[in-house]
Scaffold this active site. Sequence first.
Site, mmCIF file in Angstrom:
data_model
loop_
_atom_site.group_PDB
_atom_site.id
_atom_site.type_symbol
_atom_site.label_atom_id
_atom_site.label_comp_id
_atom_site.label_asym_id
_atom_site.label_seq_id
_atom_site.Cartn_x
_atom_site.Cartn_y
_atom_site.Cartn_z
ATOM 1 N N CYS A 100 -29.291 -36.694 -13.019
ATOM 2 C CA CYS A 100 -28.046 -37.331 -12.591
ATOM 3 C C CYS A 100 -28.240 -38.427 -11.551
ATOM 4 O O CYS A 100 -29.354 -38.788 -11.208
ATOM 5 C CB CYS A 100 -27.048 -36.270 -12.153
ATOM 6 N N ASP A 101 -27.116 -38.916 -11.040
ATOM 7 C CA ASP A 101 -27.007 -40.246 -10.447
ATOM 8 C C ASP A 101 -28.076 -40.631 -9.436
ATOM 9 O O ASP A 101 -28.697 -41.678 -9.539
ATOM 10 C CB ASP A 101 -25.635 -40.393 -9.791
ATOM 11 N N SER A 125 -18.524 -46.073 -9.376
ATOM 12 C CA SER A 125 -19.104 -45.130 -10.317
ATOM 13 C C SER A 125 -19.525 -45.871 -11.573
ATOM 14 O O SER A 125 -18.957 -46.911 -11.923
ATOM 15 C CB SER A 125 -18.062 -44.069 -10.679
ATOM 16 N N ASP A 147 -21.945 -36.391 -8.218
ATOM 17 C CA ASP A 147 -21.035 -37.415 -7.709
ATOM 18 C C ASP A 147 -19.591 -37.169 -8.129
ATOM 19 O O ASP A 147 -18.656 -37.502 -7.396
ATOM 20 C CB ASP A 147 -21.478 -38.800 -8.189
ATOM 21 N N CYS A 157 -23.110 -36.912 -17.697
ATOM 22 C CA CYS A 157 -21.836 -37.308 -18.311
ATOM 23 C C CYS A 157 -22.046 -38.335 -19.419
ATOM 24 O O CYS A 157 -22.861 -39.245 -19.307
ATOM 25 C CB CYS A 157 -20.882 -37.823 -17.254
#
Length: 613
Positions: free
Chosen positions: A122-123, A517, A81, A195
């Site tokens: 991840c996302d 986000s 993303d 992250c």
Amino acid sequence: MIPYRSRTSTHGRNMAGARGLWRATGMTDSDFGKPIIAVVNSFTQFVPGHVHLKDLGQLVAREIEAAGGVAKEFNTIAVDDGIAMGHDGMLYSLPSREIIADSVEYMVNAHCADAMVCISNCDKITPGMMMAAMRLDIPVVFVSGGPMEAGKVNIDGELRAVDLIDAMIEAANPDRTDAEVDEFEKNACPTCGSCSGMFTANSMNCLAEALGLALPGNGSTLATHADREALFRRAGRRIVELTKAYYEGGDTGVSARGIATKAAFENAITLDIAMGGSTNTILHLLAMAREGEVDFTLADIDRLSRVTPCLCKVAPAVQNVHMEDVHRAGGIFGILGELGRAGKLDTSVRTIHEDTMAEALSKWDIAVTNNPEVQELFLAAPGGVRTTQAFSQARRYKDLDTDREKGVIRSAKHAFSKDGGLAVLFGNIAEMGCVVKTAGVDDSILKFSGPAVICESQEEACERILKKRVKAGDVVIIRYEGPRGGPGMQEMLYPTSYLKAMQLGKECALITDGRFSGGTSGLSIGHVSPEAAEGGAIGLLHEGDIIEIDIPNRTINAKVSAEEFAKRRAEMDAKGAAAWKPVEERPRKVSRALKVYAAHVGNASLGAVRLDP
């Protein structure tokens, strides 16, 4: 006893051809009576959270085979993303969740796999795989790639922990020199992993623990740390035990839906609220529940948000706390333990590793256990060396953070706030609801009123902010960015980052039918439903309309009468084919794939899942 699904293709004379093909993959006679377990990987060199996963699927596979199963690995896609942010690539992020869910369902059902281990990070990958698990309703263990280490930057003589969001904000800060921005860029993302803050990826991997679908430590053990290898090995062994319990023992309580019940979903959102997770998690939990036919809705989230305290604040809500700090404080079971003592959890639910959450807490909550292995796990520290390699360091903290009064994780008595880090708001511009990450909202703007600045795309909002056409007190409205209107429900990280860079982070509000986000903070309200493209009132707002936001009372309204809204709606409907679209055509390439997605997707209050025809 429940028949193994795999025997559809491995037993019977009529399956000679299928067995011939299985043999070509390496199977032999002795394998045809064993459970076939899918190892669902998501390795890609495009995404730092997945760059280290290449060999981990086979690590899990070896453990499965040593425990008596047959492991078959396949890969699914993964979108970064952060790299897709700020351009048309972000249109594909949320739709990729459905592609991931579909691809896992297709592979597992086409090959009649009995169970699966999902290696995500991840996302959209974790929720996509979870949606598939809820559809399939077979035994599953989730094990993620783990969080990235926080970066370190020396700014103004002070060593600061930083992350991707800092690099974005500082790049837009006119007071920073190019050299300073370069320093942030080069240090923001020092290792492999998701992250380092409480962004969407880490939020979802933490919620997997609360749902009972992942092992303790899954959400907080760093990707680089040697201790994470044990999670992967244990996942491989545990899935074989669960699979045999389900098929040979007839224990339906260990399937995905058997574990992820409504009570488990309520535990997960309670954790999410307590730790101020990403607002995207609301979208994903609603989608997962819908796929699993679990009666869990935005109303449940609203109810729990009013009674759940905020026990943990992590970047982006605060500057110097990242996932490595949460881990040192006991990880997710540290937070769950405090919620349990406050009476906020259903501890009777099952997990993949213990018969009840109560048993799991007694073993894994550092506030109550003296188990040296558990304490050793939560001493796992960052290595401070740039790397893309998993399990590459074994550094440890000298001590644990057990301070529940002023530490990273607080007790309910010493909570950051009595109501938690996420809230659902309703009103005349969001009749089906919208969401805000209250953990990132300054107390001074929990109630806010100001004139609307209407933007019909993210790009227009960025331009107006950077050209200083947004001033203190304004409410920026970004519409036609919902699941259907975008299409794809883009994340609005750049507009919120630019507001911060212009010193307006505590002076303005931003409202959108798009999403944010996990790195977003400030008075950023997203998921407005119904969205503009489906006739939502956000599409009827005019420049200068006064917007009133009241987070304590969970309301969001425009000071526009019902009669005036009715008049505006009639005028909009009269536009025919041009109705419920941006006034000016946007320079946006919408592919056929995205048009198909837009034609079938529901709004955010439903999790932005595809609706049945």
